[in-house]
Design a protein around this motif. Structure first.
Motif, PDB file in Angstrom:
ATOM      1  N   ILE A 194      -2.999  25.871  26.518  1.00 55.13           N
ATOM      2  CA  ILE A 194      -3.315  26.347  27.846  1.00 55.13           C
ATOM      3  C   ILE A 194      -4.260  25.463  28.266  1.00 55.13           C
ATOM      4  O   ILE A 194      -5.336  25.332  27.951  1.00 55.13           O
ATOM      5  CB  ILE A 194      -3.860  27.770  27.507  1.00 55.13           C
ATOM      6  N   ASP A 195      -3.819  25.232  29.594  1.00 53.92           N
ATOM      7  CA  ASP A 195      -4.481  24.160  30.505  1.00 53.92           C
ATOM      8  C   ASP A 195      -6.183  24.792  30.556  1.00 53.92           C
ATOM      9  O   ASP A 195      -6.161  25.896  31.176  1.00 53.92           O
ATOM     10  CB  ASP A 195      -3.969  24.046  31.765  1.00 53.92           C
ATOM     11  N   PRO A 196      -7.015  23.933  30.158  1.00 51.50           N
ATOM     12  CA  PRO A 196      -8.493  24.556  30.386  1.00 51.50           C
ATOM     13  C   PRO A 196      -8.675  24.858  31.735  1.00 51.50           C
ATOM     14  O   PRO A 196      -9.617  25.960  32.081  1.00 51.50           O
ATOM     15  CB  PRO A 196      -9.242  23.206  29.990  1.00 51.50           C
ATOM     16  N   ASN A 197      -8.060  24.339  32.734  1.00 54.41           N
ATOM     17  CA  ASN A 197      -8.543  24.511  34.098  1.00 54.41           C
ATOM     18  C   ASN A 197      -7.850  26.054  34.365  1.00 54.41           C
ATOM     19  O   ASN A 197      -8.513  26.662  35.180  1.00 54.41           O
ATOM     20  CB  ASN A 197      -7.848  23.495  35.089  1.00 54.41           C
ATOM     21  N   THR A 198      -6.691  26.546  33.789  1.00 48.68           N
ATOM     22  CA  THR A 198      -6.426  27.593  33.603  1.00 48.68           C
ATOM     23  C   THR A 198      -7.383  28.765  33.361  1.00 48.68           C
ATOM     24  O   THR A 198      -7.936  29.641  33.888  1.00 48.68           O
ATOM     25  CB  THR A 198      -5.270  28.049  33.220  1.00 48.68           C
ATOM     26  N   LEU A 199      -8.187  28.531  32.281  1.00 43.91           N
ATOM     27  CA  LEU A 199      -9.106  29.477  31.938  1.00 43.91           C
ATOM     28  C   LEU A 199     -10.412  29.501  32.815  1.00 43.91           C
ATOM     29  O   LEU A 199     -10.708  30.510  33.052  1.00 43.91           O
ATOM     30  CB  LEU A 199      -9.558  28.839  30.342  1.00 43.91           C
ATOM     31  N   SER A 200     -10.631  28.160  33.260  1.00 43.01           N
ATOM     32  CA  SER A 200     -11.747  28.343  34.146  1.00 43.01           C
ATOM     33  C   SER A 200     -11.297  28.963  35.477  1.00 43.01           C
ATOM     34  O   SER A 200     -12.323  30.031  36.125  1.00 43.01           O
ATOM     35  CB  SER A 200     -12.213  26.713  34.668  1.00 43.01           C
ATOM     36  N   GLN A 201     -10.291  28.935  35.949  1.00 38.05           N
ATOM     37  CA  GLN A 201      -9.739  29.543  37.125  1.00 38.05           C
ATOM     38  C   GLN A 201      -9.716  31.103  36.877  1.00 38.05           C
ATOM     39  O   GLN A 201      -9.960  31.851  37.740  1.00 38.05           O
ATOM     40  CB  GLN A 201      -8.457  29.071  37.619  1.00 38.05           C
ATOM     41  N   ASP A 202      -9.086  31.409  35.676  1.00 40.25           N
ATOM     42  CA  ASP A 202      -9.199  33.035  35.272  1.00 40.25           C
ATOM     43  C   ASP A 202     -10.322  33.462  35.546  1.00 40.25           C
ATOM     44  O   ASP A 202     -10.778  34.571  36.149  1.00 40.25           O
ATOM     45  CB  ASP A 202      -8.617  32.909  34.063  1.00 40.25           C
ATOM     46  N   PHE A 203     -11.502  32.668  34.783  1.00 40.02           N
ATOM     47  CA  PHE A 203     -12.813  33.174  35.231  1.00 40.02           C
ATOM     48  C   PHE A 203     -13.365  33.421  36.422  1.00 40.02           C
ATOM     49  O   PHE A 203     -13.970  34.420  36.918  1.00 40.02           O
ATOM     50  CB  PHE A 203     -13.914  32.034  34.188  1.00 40.02           C
ATOM     51  N   GLN A 204     -13.134  32.425  37.093  1.00 44.13           N
ATOM     52  CA  GLN A 204     -13.436  32.488  38.596  1.00 44.13           C
ATOM     53  C   GLN A 204     -12.709  33.424  39.472  1.00 44.13           C
ATOM     54  O   GLN A 204     -13.647  34.216  40.094  1.00 44.13           O
ATOM     55  CB  GLN A 204     -13.261  31.030  39.315  1.00 44.13           C
ATOM     56  N   ASN A 205     -11.620  33.685  39.076  1.00 45.13           N
ATOM     57  CA  ASN A 205     -10.873  34.731  39.882  1.00 45.13           C
ATOM     58  C   ASN A 205     -11.044  36.270  39.496  1.00 45.13           C
ATOM     59  O   ASN A 205     -11.134  37.152  40.222  1.00 45.13           O
ATOM     60  CB  ASN A 205      -9.170  34.460  39.657  1.00 45.13           C
ATOM     61  N   ARG A 206     -11.637  36.470  38.250  1.00 43.95           N
ATOM     62  CA  ARG A 206     -12.000  37.764  37.763  1.00 43.95           C
ATOM     63  C   ARG A 206     -13.301  38.080  37.404  1.00 43.95           C
ATOM     64  O   ARG A 206     -13.641  39.201  37.364  1.00 43.95           O
ATOM     65  CB  ARG A 206     -11.135  38.065  36.528  1.00 43.95           C
ATOM     66  N   PHE A 207     -14.153  37.022  37.151  1.00 47.58           N
ATOM     67  CA  PHE A 207     -15.359  37.537  36.517  1.00 47.58           C
ATOM     68  C   PHE A 207     -16.675  36.891  37.209  1.00 47.58           C
ATOM     69  O   PHE A 207     -17.762  37.139  36.614  1.00 47.58           O
ATOM     70  CB  PHE A 207     -15.383  37.025  34.886  1.00 47.58           C
ATOM     71  N   THR A 208     -16.724  36.346  38.186  1.00 44.66           N
ATOM     72  CA  THR A 208     -18.036  35.949  38.745  1.00 44.66           C
ATOM     73  C   THR A 208     -18.381  37.062  39.866  1.00 44.66           C
ATOM     74  O   THR A 208     -17.384  38.018  40.066  1.00 44.66           O
ATOM     75  CB  THR A 208     -17.202  34.667  39.886  1.00 44.66           C
ATOM     76  N   LEU A 209     -19.466  37.066  40.370  1.00 45.38           N
ATOM     77  CA  LEU A 209     -19.821  38.183  41.276  1.00 45.38           C
ATOM     78  C   LEU A 209     -19.069  38.037  42.596  1.00 45.38           C
ATOM     79  O   LEU A 209     -18.636  39.288  42.931  1.00 45.38           O
ATOM     80  CB  LEU A 209     -21.360  37.937  41.560  1.00 45.38           C
ATOM     81  N   ALA A 210     -18.708  37.134  42.987  1.00 44.61           N
ATOM     82  CA  ALA A 210     -17.817  37.070  44.520  1.00 44.61           C
ATOM     83  C   ALA A 210     -16.551  37.908  43.810  1.00 44.61           C
ATOM     84  O   ALA A 210     -16.227  38.433  44.806  1.00 44.61           O
ATOM     85  CB  ALA A 210     -17.750  35.708  44.678  1.00 44.61           C
ATOM     86  N   ALA A 211     -16.110  37.356  42.921  1.00 48.77           N
ATOM     87  CA  ALA A 211     -14.629  38.091  42.489  1.00 48.77           C
ATOM     88  C   ALA A 211     -14.721  39.628  42.214  1.00 48.77           C
ATOM     89  O   ALA A 211     -13.956  40.166  42.813  1.00 48.77           O
ATOM     90  CB  ALA A 211     -13.850  37.302  41.123  1.00 48.77           C
TER      91      ALA A 211
END
Length: 181
Positions: A153-170
């Motif tokens: 699994i592309d590490p960037n996919t993991l980071s993007q998933d975090f950004q899209n679902r678990f940041t305060l902004a998300a």
């Protein structure tokens, strides 16, 4: 060397003893030497002595490192450095460890317990096995290990998933979206 990280408190709910049994079977079936794989157990708690005893009974001393409690920045750095973060929980609500692993672009292998499947989606941002099912765990661990030279699994996919679902902004965006409904 293939490094696995098992972070979190040493508690029966986290599945340490189950995972050590499965890890032992995995090593024996694949005839893996200690120079080829290491399991780092990071954390402390009531199960520490039982884990030490299980490691001795299974002759895993050369395969397992008990790191104890680590400061969070060190633990996060370790997540980023290892090949796999394992979360074989037998009782879990919302796993902050799984969210932190995504943030650190660490591939996750976890049980299907509690909130873990809400965070980890099998094949998309990690791998899930049936809770306390040693055969299923071994199948997933074998797949990951046999493909260890590939980026499953592309590490960037993991980071993007975090950004899209678990940041305060998300989280704010998701809350606002629910309020509009």
């Amino acid at each position: 060397c293939f490094y696995l990280l098992f972070p979190g408190r040493l508690h029966p709910a986290k599945g340490h003893l189950f995972f050590l049994e499965s890890f032992h079977t995995f090593i024996e079936k694949n005839e893996i030497e200690a120079s080829q794989i290491k399991l780092i157990v990071a954390g402390d708690g009531q199960l520490r002595e039982a884990i030490i005893e299980k490691i001795a009974v299974l002759s895993l001393e050369d395969f397992v490192v008990l790191a104890g409690n680590l400061p969070n920045p060190s633990l996060l750095s370790l997540m980023k450095a290892v090949k796999l973060t394992v979360i074989p929980s037998v009782n879990e609500a919302l796993s902050l460890v799984a969210i932190e692993a995504l943030k650190q672009q660490s591939l996750v292998l976890c049980s299907n317990e509690g909130g873990l499947p809400e965070i980890i989606q099998h094949g998309k941002n990690g791998f899930i096995f049936q809770k306390l099912n040693g055969e299923d765990l071994l199948e997933k661990l074998n797949f990951i290990y046999q493909n260890r030279s590939k980026s499953l699994i592309d590490p960037n996919t993991l980071s993007q998933d975090f950004q899209n679902r678990f940041t305060l902004a998300a989280q704010i965006d998701q809350l606002l979206g629910m309020m509009k409904k």
